[in-house]
Structures are given as structure tokens and as C-alpha cells.
Scaffold this motif. Structure first.
Motif, PDB file in Angstrom:
ATOM      1  N   PHE A  62     -15.846  48.585  76.773  1.00  0.00           N
ATOM      2  CA  PHE A  62     -14.477  49.104  76.791  1.00  0.00           C
ATOM      3  C   PHE A  62     -13.903  49.076  78.207  1.00  0.00           C
ATOM      4  O   PHE A  62     -12.777  48.633  78.423  1.00  0.00           O
ATOM      5  CB  PHE A  62     -14.441  50.537  76.253  1.00  0.00           C
ATOM      6  CG  PHE A  62     -14.469  50.626  74.752  1.00  0.00           C
ATOM      7  CD1 PHE A  62     -13.583  49.896  73.973  1.00  0.00           C
ATOM      8  CD2 PHE A  62     -15.378  51.460  74.109  1.00  0.00           C
ATOM      9  CE1 PHE A  62     -13.595  49.981  72.592  1.00  0.00           C
ATOM     10  CE2 PHE A  62     -15.398  51.554  72.735  1.00  0.00           C
ATOM     11  CZ  PHE A  62     -14.517  50.812  71.963  1.00  0.00           C
ATOM     12  N   VAL A  63     -14.694  49.573  79.154  1.00  0.00           N
ATOM     13  CA  VAL A  63     -14.235  49.631  80.541  1.00  0.00           C
ATOM     14  C   VAL A  63     -13.998  48.231  81.094  1.00  0.00           C
ATOM     15  O   VAL A  63     -13.033  47.984  81.823  1.00  0.00           O
ATOM     16  CB  VAL A  63     -15.257  50.393  81.423  1.00  0.00           C
ATOM     17  CG1 VAL A  63     -14.874  50.308  82.892  1.00  0.00           C
ATOM     18  CG2 VAL A  63     -15.352  51.848  80.988  1.00  0.00           C
ATOM     19  N   TYR A  94     -13.006  43.260  74.909  1.00  0.00           N
ATOM     20  CA  TYR A  94     -12.276  43.029  73.662  1.00  0.00           C
ATOM     21  C   TYR A  94     -10.779  43.090  73.905  1.00  0.00           C
ATOM     22  O   TYR A  94     -10.009  43.530  73.068  1.00  0.00           O
ATOM     23  CB  TYR A  94     -12.720  44.047  72.606  1.00  0.00           C
ATOM     24  CG  TYR A  94     -14.178  43.847  72.266  1.00  0.00           C
ATOM     25  CD1 TYR A  94     -14.573  42.886  71.343  1.00  0.00           C
ATOM     26  CD2 TYR A  94     -15.168  44.578  72.918  1.00  0.00           C
ATOM     27  CE1 TYR A  94     -15.896  42.658  71.063  1.00  0.00           C
ATOM     28  CE2 TYR A  94     -16.506  44.357  72.642  1.00  0.00           C
ATOM     29  CZ  TYR A  94     -16.862  43.401  71.709  1.00  0.00           C
ATOM     30  OH  TYR A  94     -18.187  43.167  71.442  1.00  0.00           O
ATOM     31  N   PHE A  95     -10.368  42.607  75.059  1.00  0.00           N
ATOM     32  CA  PHE A  95      -8.962  42.584  75.468  1.00  0.00           C
ATOM     33  C   PHE A  95      -8.112  41.846  74.431  1.00  0.00           C
ATOM     34  O   PHE A  95      -8.406  40.729  74.036  1.00  0.00           O
ATOM     35  CB  PHE A  95      -8.845  41.897  76.829  1.00  0.00           C
ATOM     36  CG  PHE A  95      -7.444  41.805  77.352  1.00  0.00           C
ATOM     37  CD1 PHE A  95      -6.749  42.946  77.710  1.00  0.00           C
ATOM     38  CD2 PHE A  95      -6.822  40.579  77.472  1.00  0.00           C
ATOM     39  CE1 PHE A  95      -5.454  42.867  78.198  1.00  0.00           C
ATOM     40  CE2 PHE A  95      -5.526  40.482  77.972  1.00  0.00           C
ATOM     41  CZ  PHE A  95      -4.842  41.639  78.323  1.00  0.00           C
ATOM     42  N   ARG A  96      -7.071  42.524  73.939  1.00  0.00           N
ATOM     43  CA  ARG A  96      -6.119  41.977  72.972  1.00  0.00           C
ATOM     44  C   ARG A  96      -6.743  41.638  71.622  1.00  0.00           C
ATOM     45  O   ARG A  96      -6.161  40.893  70.834  1.00  0.00           O
ATOM     46  CB  ARG A  96      -5.399  40.752  73.537  1.00  0.00           C
ATOM     47  CG  ARG A  96      -4.404  41.119  74.633  1.00  0.00           C
ATOM     48  CD  ARG A  96      -3.519  39.947  74.986  1.00  0.00           C
ATOM     49  NE  ARG A  96      -2.510  40.345  75.969  1.00  0.00           N
ATOM     50  CZ  ARG A  96      -1.600  39.517  76.481  1.00  0.00           C
ATOM     51  NH1 ARG A  96      -1.570  38.257  76.101  1.00  0.00           N
ATOM     52  NH2 ARG A  96      -0.715  39.952  77.367  1.00  0.00           N
ATOM     53  N   PHE A  97      -7.931  42.154  71.352  1.00  0.00           N
ATOM     54  CA  PHE A  97      -8.533  41.951  70.035  1.00  0.00           C
ATOM     55  C   PHE A  97      -8.332  43.228  69.234  1.00  0.00           C
ATOM     56  O   PHE A  97      -8.536  44.323  69.740  1.00  0.00           O
ATOM     57  CB  PHE A  97     -10.022  41.633  70.150  1.00  0.00           C
ATOM     58  CG  PHE A  97     -10.634  41.208  68.846  1.00  0.00           C
ATOM     59  CD1 PHE A  97     -10.575  39.884  68.439  1.00  0.00           C
ATOM     60  CD2 PHE A  97     -11.235  42.128  68.011  1.00  0.00           C
ATOM     61  CE1 PHE A  97     -11.112  39.492  67.229  1.00  0.00           C
ATOM     62  CE2 PHE A  97     -11.772  41.747  66.800  1.00  0.00           C
ATOM     63  CZ  PHE A  97     -11.712  40.416  66.402  1.00  0.00           C
ATOM     64  N   PHE A 117      -9.692  53.820  70.337  1.00  0.00           N
ATOM     65  CA  PHE A 117      -8.396  53.967  69.663  1.00  0.00           C
ATOM     66  C   PHE A 117      -7.401  52.888  70.105  1.00  0.00           C
ATOM     67  O   PHE A 117      -6.417  52.635  69.413  1.00  0.00           O
ATOM     68  CB  PHE A 117      -7.821  55.357  69.937  1.00  0.00           C
ATOM     69  CG  PHE A 117      -8.617  56.463  69.299  1.00  0.00           C
ATOM     70  CD1 PHE A 117      -8.457  56.774  67.956  1.00  0.00           C
ATOM     71  CD2 PHE A 117      -9.546  57.183  70.032  1.00  0.00           C
ATOM     72  CE1 PHE A 117      -9.204  57.781  67.355  1.00  0.00           C
ATOM     73  CE2 PHE A 117     -10.295  58.194  69.444  1.00  0.00           C
ATOM     74  CZ  PHE A 117     -10.128  58.494  68.101  1.00  0.00           C
ATOM     75  N   ASP A 118      -7.677  52.241  71.236  1.00  0.00           N
ATOM     76  CA  ASP A 118      -6.784  51.197  71.735  1.00  0.00           C
ATOM     77  C   ASP A 118      -7.018  49.853  71.044  1.00  0.00           C
ATOM     78  O   ASP A 118      -6.150  48.981  71.088  1.00  0.00           O
ATOM     79  CB  ASP A 118      -6.966  51.008  73.250  1.00  0.00           C
ATOM     80  CG  ASP A 118      -6.610  52.259  74.038  1.00  0.00           C
ATOM     81  OD1 ASP A 118      -5.795  53.057  73.541  1.00  0.00           O
ATOM     82  OD2 ASP A 118      -7.162  52.430  75.147  1.00  0.00           O
ATOM     83  N   VAL A 147     -10.081  55.577  62.843  1.00  0.00           N
ATOM     84  CA  VAL A 147     -11.351  55.724  63.551  1.00  0.00           C
ATOM     85  C   VAL A 147     -12.033  56.941  62.933  1.00  0.00           C
ATOM     86  O   VAL A 147     -11.547  58.063  63.051  1.00  0.00           O
ATOM     87  CB  VAL A 147     -11.156  55.934  65.069  1.00  0.00           C
ATOM     88  CG1 VAL A 147     -12.504  56.217  65.733  1.00  0.00           C
ATOM     89  CG2 VAL A 147     -10.510  54.712  65.698  1.00  0.00           C
ATOM     90  N   CYS A 148     -13.145  56.709  62.248  1.00  0.00           N
ATOM     91  CA  CYS A 148     -13.834  57.784  61.521  1.00  0.00           C
ATOM     92  C   CYS A 148     -14.746  58.582  62.450  1.00  0.00           C
ATOM     93  O   CYS A 148     -15.475  58.011  63.255  1.00  0.00           O
ATOM     94  CB  CYS A 148     -14.655  57.188  60.382  1.00  0.00           C
ATOM     95  SG  CYS A 148     -13.698  56.198  59.233  1.00  0.00           S
TER      96      CYS A 148
END
Length: 218
Positions: A33-34, A38-41, A73-74, A80-81
Motif C-alpha cells: 500500500f505504502v 496497486y496504483f490506479r487498480f 479503502f482507496d 471492505v469487510c
């Protein structure tokens, strides 16, 4: 070699299996994440299992660790469970969060363990949200992967192997073993390498000595 593949490797995988699969499930690490692997996915749905001390050699503080995992969440467009009993529920401020209650799975000893029940509950909910009939799963046939509460009979006792690498995970596994085998003594054999997060060492040592009859540190 990574929990989450790099951005380029992930795109290569997607290209390789394009039009050949119906469902893609990915484990995303806090590092990923940091580092925006997964940018723009965009994922349809997701699950946040828990938050306990880990990877502070990288994130430095629990607050930064929380912020890293909150980035889920982004990248999710739907829900998101989160299990409704997790402490993180009160810290999350997002309309995408969907709280769910733990299901009970009595027909499988592996799923008699609370944290496995949580993980299975989240997995089934993700299947439901993805349009699958999750209730048709044969719970009895589900077996643990290597290193996850593997039980072996040894003479009059049992040996349990588990990849518990955080203080919280070690406490959970010891607690569940004592519940499952109340008449046995608990001998814990564990290690906590110093090449990463050294701050876990005294915490894991404390858990081991409080929960066990004997402790061997490798």
C-alpha cells in the motif's frame, strides 16, 4: 518472494491470465500500500482481518502501520469487510466498511479456532459479494495450509506447528492450544529473529512465558 507482487509483476500476471479466470483474489501487504504497488487498480471488494504489532522495522509506529493498512479503502470500489468485534472498527471512518459477525464452524477442528473462524467468515462474505454460493462449501473438506495449526500426534501428546510471528498471533495460538488440550502441559518452542523488528522480542518472550509451562527459545 513477496506477499504482494511488484507493480510490474502484478500487471504481467493480469495480462497472462486475462480472459482465463472469473475471480482474482490478492493478499495486499501494508508495504504494498505504502509503495503504491496497486496504483490506479480497483478491486470490487476487500477484507481487513485485524491489526496487531508487526512490520515496525518498516512502518516505525503503530499509527503509521494503521494508516498503511487503511489505504485498502482507496483501492476498493465496493465493501471492505471487517469482523464486528475487531478493535479497528471504531477507528475506521468509511462508508465502505461492512461489519459482519463471526460464523461458527463446528464440523471442522481447524475452524474451531477463533481466528480461523474469523478468516473463514471473511472469505465466505467475499465470495457472496462476488456472486458465488458460499453456503455450498463443504466445510469438512477444508484443511489448513502448511504452518497453520498443523497437529501431529507424538506418543501421548500432540505437536502443533503454527507460523505465529507476532505477539498477538503467539498469544492466540497458545490460548487456542490450551483450550483444545486442557489436560496437557504446553511446551513452546519459538524464535524471533533480530534482523527485522527487534521490538517484538520482549513482547513475544513475555507471551510465551505467561502462556506456557516450559519455553525453548531458538
Amino acid at each position: 518472494g513477496l506477499t504482494s507482487p511488484t507493480y510490474i509483476d502484478f500487471r504481467k500476471m493480469l495480462n497472462k491470465y486475462d480472459n482465463k479466470i472469473d475471480l482474482l483474489a490478492v493478499e495486499i501487504s501494508s508495504h504494498a500500500f505504502v509503495q503504491k504497488r496497486y496504483f490506479r487498480f480497483e478491486f470490487d471488494h476487500g477484507a481487513w482481518t485485524n491489526l496487531s504489532q508487526d512490520h515496525l522495522d518498516y512502518h516505525e509506529t503503530m499509527e503509521k502501520y494503521f494508516s498503511a493498512k487503511e489505504k485498502i479503502f482507496d483501492v476498493v470500489s465496493g465493501n471492505v469487510c471487517v469482523i464486528n468485534t475487531e478493535s479497528i472498527v471504531n477507528r475506521i471512518n468509511s462508508k465502505k466498511m461492512k461489519t459482519i459477525s463471526i460464523e461458527s464452524f463446528k464440523d471442522n477442528p481447524f475452524l474451531g479456532i477463533e481466528y480461523n473462524q474469523k478468516n473463514m467468515t471473511l472469505a465466505k462474505e467475499l465470495l457472496r459479494l462476488s456472486g458465488f454460493k458460499a453456503n455450498s462449501i463443504n466445510i469438512k473438506k477444508i484443511s489448513p495450509p502448511p504452518g497453520r495449526f498443523n497437529i501431529y500426534q507424538y506418543r501421548t501428546g500432540q505437536i502443533v506447528i503454527d507460523f505465529a510471528h507476532t505477539p498477538d498471533a503467539l498469544k492466540n495460538i497458545c490460548t487456542e492450544i490450551k483450550k483444545s488440550f486442557p489436560n496437557n502441559k504446553l511446551i513452546t518452542v519459538f524464535g524471533c529473529g533480530g534482523d527485522r523488528d527487534k521490538s517484538k522480542r520482549p513482547l513475544m518472550g513475555k507471551v510465551a512465558t505467561e502462556q506456557s509451562d516450559y519455553v525453548y527459545i531458538t
